[in-house]
Design a protein around this motif. Structure first.
Motif, PDB file in Angstrom:
ATOM      1  N   ARG A 177      11.661 -97.207  82.605  1.00 22.40           N
ATOM      2  CA  ARG A 177      12.419 -98.471  82.610  1.00 22.40           C
ATOM      3  C   ARG A 177      13.204 -98.613  83.915  1.00 22.40           C
ATOM      4  O   ARG A 177      13.303 -99.713  84.474  1.00 22.40           O
ATOM      5  N   LEU A 178      13.701 -97.488  84.399  1.00 19.67           N
ATOM      6  CA  LEU A 178      14.429 -97.503  85.675  1.00 19.67           C
ATOM      7  C   LEU A 178      13.500 -97.980  86.795  1.00 19.67           C
ATOM      8  O   LEU A 178      13.894 -98.764  87.661  1.00 19.67           O
ATOM      9  N   LYS A 179      12.283 -97.508  86.736  1.00 17.82           N
ATOM     10  CA  LYS A 179      11.279 -97.889  87.734  1.00 17.82           C
ATOM     11  C   LYS A 179      11.044 -99.400  87.703  1.00 17.82           C
ATOM     12  O   LYS A 179      11.001-100.065  88.739  1.00 17.82           O
ATOM     13  N   GLU A 180      10.911 -99.933  86.478  1.00 19.73           N
ATOM     14  CA  GLU A 180      10.732-101.383  86.343  1.00 19.73           C
ATOM     15  C   GLU A 180      11.909-102.129  86.942  1.00 19.73           C
ATOM     16  O   GLU A 180      11.753-103.173  87.560  1.00 19.73           O
ATOM     17  N   MET A 181      13.082-101.574  86.762  1.00 16.56           N
ATOM     18  CA  MET A 181      14.284-102.273  87.209  1.00 16.56           C
ATOM     19  C   MET A 181      14.504-102.168  88.709  1.00 16.56           C
ATOM     20  O   MET A 181      14.829-103.144  89.358  1.00 16.56           O
ATOM     21  N   ILE A 182      14.387-100.952  89.253  1.00 19.65           N
ATOM     22  CA  ILE A 182      14.805-100.759  90.651  1.00 19.65           C
ATOM     23  C   ILE A 182      13.675-100.362  91.590  1.00 19.65           C
ATOM     24  O   ILE A 182      13.887-100.223  92.797  1.00 19.65           O
ATOM     25  N   GLY A 183      12.488-100.168  91.050  1.00 18.92           N
ATOM     26  CA  GLY A 183      11.350 -99.848  91.907  1.00 18.92           C
ATOM     27  C   GLY A 183      11.413 -98.458  92.513  1.00 18.92           C
ATOM     28  O   GLY A 183      11.837 -97.506  91.859  1.00 18.92           O
ATOM     29  N   GLU A 184      11.034 -98.347  93.765  1.00 19.14           N
ATOM     30  CA  GLU A 184      10.802 -97.056  94.414  1.00 19.14           C
ATOM     31  C   GLU A 184      11.878 -95.976  94.259  1.00 19.14           C
ATOM     32  O   GLU A 184      11.546 -94.815  93.983  1.00 19.14           O
ATOM     33  N   PRO A 185      13.141 -96.293  94.427  1.00 27.24           N
ATOM     34  CA  PRO A 185      14.144 -95.212  94.329  1.00 27.24           C
ATOM     35  C   PRO A 185      14.072 -94.451  92.999  1.00 27.24           C
ATOM     36  O   PRO A 185      14.411 -93.262  92.944  1.00 27.24           O
ATOM     37  N   ALA A 186      13.602 -95.126  91.950  1.00 21.73           N
ATOM     38  CA  ALA A 186      13.497 -94.461  90.639  1.00 21.73           C
ATOM     39  C   ALA A 186      12.599 -93.237  90.737  1.00 21.73           C
ATOM     40  O   ALA A 186      12.846 -92.214  90.094  1.00 21.73           O
ATOM     41  N   GLY A 187      11.583 -93.328  91.570  1.00 24.78           N
ATOM     42  CA  GLY A 187      10.633 -92.226  91.730  1.00 24.78           C
ATOM     43  C   GLY A 187      11.236 -91.036  92.461  1.00 24.78           C
ATOM     44  O   GLY A 187      10.649 -89.948  92.483  1.00 24.78           O
ATOM     45  N   ARG A 188      12.390 -91.227  93.085  1.00 26.41           N
ATOM     46  CA  ARG A 188      13.033 -90.116  93.812  1.00 26.41           C
ATOM     47  C   ARG A 188      14.008 -89.316  92.928  1.00 26.41           C
ATOM     48  O   ARG A 188      14.473 -88.254  93.312  1.00 26.41           O
ATOM     49  N   LEU A 189      14.320 -89.894  91.776  1.00 32.21           N
ATOM     50  CA  LEU A 189      15.294 -89.230  90.891  1.00 32.21           C
ATOM     51  C   LEU A 189      14.824 -87.849  90.434  1.00 32.21           C
ATOM     52  O   LEU A 189      15.617 -86.930  90.267  1.00 32.21           O
ATOM     53  N   HIS A 190      13.520 -87.720  90.261  1.00 28.96           N
ATOM     54  CA  HIS A 190      13.002 -86.470  89.689  1.00 28.96           C
ATOM     55  C   HIS A 190      12.830 -85.357  90.731  1.00 28.96           C
ATOM     56  O   HIS A 190      12.278 -84.299  90.446  1.00 28.96           O
ATOM     57  N   THR A 191      13.328 -85.602  91.950  1.00 29.61           N
ATOM     58  CA  THR A 191      13.277 -84.566  92.990  1.00 29.61           C
ATOM     59  C   THR A 191      14.110 -83.356  92.552  1.00 29.61           C
ATOM     60  O   THR A 191      15.222 -83.519  92.051  1.00 29.61           O
ATOM     61  N   ALA A 192      13.566 -82.175  92.746  1.00 33.16           N
ATOM     62  CA  ALA A 192      14.284 -80.925  92.438  1.00 33.16           C
ATOM     63  C   ALA A 192      14.673 -80.827  90.967  1.00 33.16           C
ATOM     64  O   ALA A 192      15.695 -80.239  90.612  1.00 33.16           O
ATOM     65  N   ARG A 193      13.851 -81.418  90.130  1.00 31.93           N
ATOM     66  CA  ARG A 193      14.149 -81.388  88.701  1.00 31.93           C
ATOM     67  C   ARG A 193      12.838 -81.408  87.931  1.00 31.93           C
ATOM     68  O   ARG A 193      11.811 -81.838  88.461  1.00 31.93           O
ATOM     69  N   SER A 194      12.875 -80.957  86.705  1.00 32.49           N
ATOM     70  CA  SER A 194      11.707 -80.988  85.830  1.00 32.49           C
ATOM     71  C   SER A 194      12.208 -81.453  84.473  1.00 32.49           C
ATOM     72  O   SER A 194      13.399 -81.380  84.184  1.00 32.49           O
ATOM     73  N   ARG A 195      11.301 -81.897  83.629  1.00 34.27           N
ATOM     74  CA  ARG A 195      11.761 -82.213  82.281  1.00 34.27           C
ATOM     75  C   ARG A 195      12.233 -80.955  81.564  1.00 34.27           C
ATOM     76  O   ARG A 195      12.974 -81.024  80.588  1.00 34.27           O
ATOM     77  N   ASN A 196      11.781 -79.802  82.061  1.00 36.48           N
ATOM     78  CA  ASN A 196      12.181 -78.568  81.383  1.00 36.48           C
ATOM     79  C   ASN A 196      13.680 -78.290  81.521  1.00 36.48           C
ATOM     80  O   ASN A 196      14.346 -77.931  80.553  1.00 36.48           O
ATOM     81  N   ASP A 197      14.198 -78.435  82.739  1.00 31.60           N
ATOM     82  CA  ASP A 197      15.653 -78.232  82.860  1.00 31.60           C
ATOM     83  C   ASP A 197      16.402 -79.468  82.363  1.00 31.60           C
ATOM     84  O   ASP A 197      17.525 -79.378  81.867  1.00 31.60           O
ATOM     85  N   GLN A 198      15.718 -80.616  82.440  1.00 32.49           N
ATOM     86  CA  GLN A 198      16.355 -81.853  81.971  1.00 32.49           C
ATOM     87  C   GLN A 198      16.604 -81.792  80.456  1.00 32.49           C
ATOM     88  O   GLN A 198      17.717 -82.068  79.990  1.00 32.49           O
ATOM     89  N   VAL A 199      15.577 -81.400  79.716  1.00 34.00           N
ATOM     90  CA  VAL A 199      15.742 -81.392  78.252  1.00 34.00           C
ATOM     91  C   VAL A 199      16.709 -80.283  77.828  1.00 34.00           C
ATOM     92  O   VAL A 199      17.519 -80.451  76.898  1.00 34.00           O
TER      93      VAL A 199
END
Ligand code: ARG
Length: 457
Positions: A88-110
């Motif tokens: 949804r963030l991607k839909e809203m703000i486009g490209e920068p949304a794709g940079r959020l997951h830098t240096a992160r994984s869903r594993n540490d996120q969850v």
């Protein structure tokens, strides 16, 4: 999210078994807070531009508003809360949304989201336990002099005060809260930045995200951080023990409110009627509290079994941690609220309690103690003599205090009419002044200690 490597989408069954959004949507607040902390740290460390960070943070706040307003459409195809938010963030703000997951994984996120969630749940539960304790303390103060039968094996044992009985639960609940607080202390380390399993080559600052999310420190081993769920297990163990205590109290409410006991009356608000038997007042809330332990300790067992034998680090098995934990923590919260409500409007029948307290030769121990104290009889002999007095009373169909002095003399010459003073239930409870004993003055002392601990006054 991984279309680069795949040429076909998932089978419908794959999607169904794989998706967790049906339950992990609850983590939205923690997920967004984690992402805001992560994006802010990425900008501070120069990994992300400040402009991208600002766009991401503004977008995430917007996503949160949509979820809270109920206008957000969750998609099962997007699997879980993390990907739903990011998409949804991607839909809203486009490209920068794709940079959020830098240096992160869903594993540490969850792992981060769930720690934050369990931490919040612990805080709520501890506050609820404190509320219930205070309710019980208030009741113990007004019932400090109320005499009831004390039981062992559910057989009349010795008279106690109802206040003392209630304070027993205050002690148990105090340890329950302590277990949750201990679990919280160990839980409060930040997995974020552990990435998938090995850490990251980006120059992240884990102290910064720890501080932003209220963690005491970052976790020290990335493999451990993404692959252990002992923090949930500890919370579920604490929840199980607390639910076990509530279950015992609920069982006592069920027994006490029966027509045969009649010690207490549960209010209309916490009883149900019968559709066929007009006289009935069923203690359904108490029965359900008595039963909730089943699913709560079921959750503990379930997650222990899920986790056993899993090789490091993350495996999808671990997605099975949330549903049971949510259910268990919710169930405990509801149980605490129900017990607090029931205690709040409990009506106590002091006359019936006192009458029952005298039945079953409940002051026999007082007679034995009297023989020890006044006639210097060794306790074992006093026990035997008292047993004979009880047998005599039983034959005569009366209580110990209705035996005559002549009756007592037939049992043992050394018994004098002084003995009648100790055969009443009133005297029995008043005399039990040893530390931790049931005497009204002790109950009031303990209640005052707890009241000041709980209210900080
Ligand atoms: N929904 C997943 C869970 O609850 C998030 C982590 C997924 N990680 C992965 N490598 N597939 O565990």
């Amino acid at each position: 999210m991984w279309g680069g490597r795949f040429s076909a989408g998932p089978d419908a069954i794959m999607e169904e078994i794989n998706a967790s959004i049906g339950f992990d949507h609850r983590l939205y607040r923690q997920d967004i807070a984690g992402s805001i902390a992560h994006a802010t740290m990425l900008a501070e460390t120069g990994i992300l531009t400040q402009a991208d960070r600002d766009a991401i943070v503004a977008g995430l706040k917007e996503v949160q508003s949509e979820i809270e307003a109920g206008t957000f459409t969750f998609s099962r195809a997007l699997e879980d809360i993390h990907m739903n938010v990011e998409a949804r963030l991607k839909e809203m703000i486009g490209e920068p949304a794709g940079r959020l997951h830098t240096a992160r994984s869903r594993n540490d996120q969850v792992a981060t989201d769930f720690r934050l969630y369990v931490r919040d749940a612990i805080d709520t539960l501890v506050a609820q336990i404190r509320t219930l304790q205070l309710e019980l303390v208030g009741r113990a103060e007004t019932e400090a002099e109320t005499i009831m039968p004390g039981f062992t094996h559910l057989q009349s044992a010795q008279p106690v005060t109802f206040g003392h009985h209630l304070m027993a639960y205050v002690e148990m609940l105090g340890r329950d809260a302590g277990r949750f607080e201990d679990a919280r202390r160990r839980l409060n380390e930040n997995p974020l930045g552990s990435a998938a399993l090995a850490g990251t080559s980006f120059p992240i600052d884990r102290e910064m995200t720890s501080a932003a999310l209220g963690f005491d420190r970052p976790t020290a081993n990335s493999l451990d951080a993404v692959s252990d769920r002992d923090f949930v297990l500890e919370a579920l163990a604490a929840a199980s023990i607390c639910a076990m205590h509530l279950s015992r109290f609920a069982e006592e409410l069920v027994i006490w409110s029966s027509a045969q006991f009649g010690f207490v009356r549960l209010s209309d608000k916490f009883s149900t009627g019968s559709s066929i038997m007009p006289q009935k007042r069923n203690p359904d809330a108490a029965e359900l509290v008595r039963a909730k332990i089943g699913r709560i300790m079921g959750a503990l067992t379930s997650l222990l079994v899920v986790m056993k034998g899993l090789p490091l680090a993350y495996s999808k098995d671990m997605q099975e941690d949330k549903q049971v934990a949510f259910d268990a923590l919710d169930s405990l919260s509801l149980s605490l609220a129900a017990v607090t409500g029931m205690v709040g409007d409990l009506v106590v029948d002091r006359t019936r309690m006192a009458a029952a307290a005298g039945s079953g030769f409940s002051t026999a121990t007082d007679l034995a103690d009297w023989l020890v104290r006044v006639a210097n009889v060794p306790f074992r002999d006093a026990h035997h003599i008292t047993g004979q007095a009880v047998a005599l009373a039983e034959r005569k169909g009366c209580g110990l205090d209705a035996l005559t002095i002549e009756d007592f003399k037939t049992v043992d010459e050394r018994i004098t009419s002084q003995v009648f003073k100790v055969l009443g239930v009133e005297n029995s409870v008043r005399s039990r002044t040893s530390f931790g004993g049931t005497a009204p003055q002790n109950v009031l002392g303990q209640a005052a200690r707890w009241r000041s601990a709980l209210t900080g006054e």
